[in-house]
Design a protein around this motif. Structure first.
Motif, short mmCIF file in Angstrom:
data_model
loop_
_atom_site.label_atom_id
_atom_site.label_comp_id
_atom_site.label_asym_id
_atom_site.label_seq_id
_atom_site.Cartn_x
_atom_site.Cartn_y
_atom_site.Cartn_z
N ASP A 244 0.85 -1.19 0.00
CA ASP A 244 0.00 0.00 0.00
C ASP A 244 0.89 1.25 0.00
O ASP A 244 0.61 2.23 -0.68
N SER A 368 -10.59 -12.29 -5.50
CA SER A 368 -10.66 -10.91 -5.98
C SER A 368 -9.32 -10.42 -6.54
O SER A 368 -9.29 -9.66 -7.50
N PRO A 378 -9.13 -5.71 -5.66
CA PRO A 378 -9.12 -4.77 -4.53
C PRO A 378 -7.84 -3.94 -4.53
O PRO A 378 -6.85 -4.31 -5.17
N THR A 379 -7.85 -2.86 -3.79
CA THR A 379 -6.62 -2.10 -3.60
C THR A 379 -5.89 -2.71 -2.40
O THR A 379 -6.49 -3.43 -1.60
N SER A 381 -4.95 -1.17 0.18
CA SER A 381 -5.48 -0.64 1.44
C SER A 381 -6.79 -1.36 1.81
O SER A 381 -7.05 -1.58 2.99
N GLN A 382 -7.57 -1.75 0.80
CA GLN A 382 -8.78 -2.54 1.10
C GLN A 382 -8.41 -3.91 1.69
O GLN A 382 -9.03 -4.38 2.64
N GLU A 385 -7.29 -3.46 5.26
CA GLU A 385 -8.43 -3.24 6.15
C GLU A 385 -9.18 -4.52 6.43
O GLU A 385 -9.59 -4.80 7.56
N LEU A 386 -9.37 -5.30 5.37
CA LEU A 386 -10.11 -6.55 5.52
C LEU A 386 -9.39 -7.49 6.50
O LEU A 386 -10.01 -8.03 7.42
#
Ligand code: ADE
Length: 395
Positions: A244, A368, A378-379, A381-382, A385-386
């Motif tokens: 990230d 994904s 996804p990014t 950062s996603q 977070e997950l």
């Protein structure tokens, strides 16, 4: 337009404060070697002004001083590292010896990571692995864990410690872990985006892949404790975090794989090897033009078919990295060769399954990351977070 080596060096946005006196660097055993470069362990003497302090570091150099392409790749890597600045989950630059660069010698000094690369580490610890999930990828209850700990000889306390990986523990306090001396302490702010001249990016000249084959380093052998599911989750989280950071600086890694992640003290995982990295300038991604050795099994479908590299293609590679983690260092697509047949299968929608050792939610992450359409992935950062939210729900 291709620049000569000397011209390149001249416009290298190199800050003299990175320079480390060559005579204060004592080179030691080899830690790794690829086709173009090698990494050796070294002692940096006179750290922090005192003549007696010695710090263990890793030094990256070219294998043959007459190989201009290899030297260019290392210069490019140095530039990327200077531009990147420090982050806990990146193998940070400590200094460089550039005085003999015209003779083909360039030494790039980076943090030494005691436990070596993650791929080798996982394989070595395969037989001491403590699986904390059941066959459905659900976490075991305390009682089930207790039983498993007794079987493995690991105490419940050490297990709980392992489970308490808290995202906030992995602080972004990634100030340079070691300042050499005042000359070498960096001012990243000065080497901002604008200081990397656009003209240096020679897109038509692809850089070699550097795959380090880790060799025996005596210090690597000392750590023999077992690894558990929580360690693997922590490393996947940390690498998402490091990636990230790269993405935020618009740097494409281009070769994310377990062999290019190093393990430092306290379970800290660091992204290494920026030999294939590109700073994205005004285009959104980077197009590779030549052939060259390619890490096919880690590459996104569009990188394989159209040679397009981007942050979403790094996300695909991250998925393969996570697969390596939870299979304890297996080679991806077991039994398949890295050839046109694999590419054809991927185009038809074939993907690897979630490894048995991975918690169930990683199934969704892998699916994904390996979406055909890069925009649907996804990014980092996603992903970060997950994983963080799942870790929190455990403690
Ligand atoms: N192998 C390659 N780079 C390394 C580093 N920085 N530390 C330890 N082992 C390595």
């Amino acid at each position: 337009q291709q620049l000569g080596l000397e011209e390149q060096v001249e416009i290298l946005p190199y800050d003299k404060r990175w320079e480390f006196p060559r005579h204060r660097l004592k080179l030691g055993v080899q830690l790794g070697a690829g086709c173009f470069g090698r990494v050796v362990k070294a002692q940096a003497i006179g750290v922090k002004d005192s003549e007696n302090t010695v710090q263990t570091v890793a030094v990256k150099m070219v294998r043959s001083q007459t190989n201009a392409a290899a030297l260019e790749a290392l210069i490019s890597e140095l530039k990327i590292m200077i531009y990147l600045g420090a982050h806990l989950n990146v193998v940070n630059l400590l200094g460089a010896c550039t005085k003999s660069i015209v003779k083909g010698e360039l030494l790039v000094i980076v943090e030494y990571c005691r436990f070596g690369n993650l791929q080798t580490y996982l394989v070595k610890h395969r037989n001491h692995f403590i699986n904390q999930v059941d066959e459905f990828g659900n976490f075991l209850t305390d009682a089930e864990m207790q039983e498993r700990c007794q079987l493995s000889g690991k105490t419940m306390e050490s297990m709980n410690e392992c489970m308490a990986v808290n995202p906030s523990d992995i602080e972004m306090t990634s100030q340079r872990s070691a300042h050499f001396n005042n000359e070498c302490s960096v001012s990243v702010a000065e080497l901002n985006e604008a200081s990397v001249p656009n003209g240096l990016e020679h897109g038509e000249n692809e850089l070699p892949q550097s795959m380090w084959v880790c060799q025996q380093d005596p210090e690597t052998q000392t750590h023999q404790s077992s690894i558990c599911t929580a360690d693997l989750i922590s490393w996947s989280f940390q690498i998402a975090r490091g990636m990230d950071y790269l993405a935020s600086k618009k740097v494409i890694h281009g070769d994310l794989a377990a062999r290019n992640v190093l393990l430092a003290d306290n379970g800290v995982a660091k992204i290494a090897d920026f030999g294939m990295s590109r700073k994205m300038y005004y285009k959104g991604n980077y197009k590779q033009s030549g052939q060259g050795l390619m890490p096919v099994k880690w590459m996104a479908i569009e990188s394989l078919t159209d040679r397009v590299f981007s942050t979403p293609s790094d996300v695909w590679s991250y998925g393969v990295f996570v697969w390596e983690l939870f299979t304890l260092g297996k080679v991806p697509y077991p039994g398949m060769e890295a050839n046109h047949e694999l590419i054809r299968q991927l185009e038809k929608g074939y993907r690897m399954e979630k490894p048995d050792f991975a918690p169930s939610y990683f199934g969704g992450i892998l699916t994904s990351c390996w979406k055909m359409d890069p925009k649907e992935r996804p990014t980092f950062s996603q992903i970060e977070e997950l994983i963080a939210s799942q870790m929190e729900s455990l403690v």
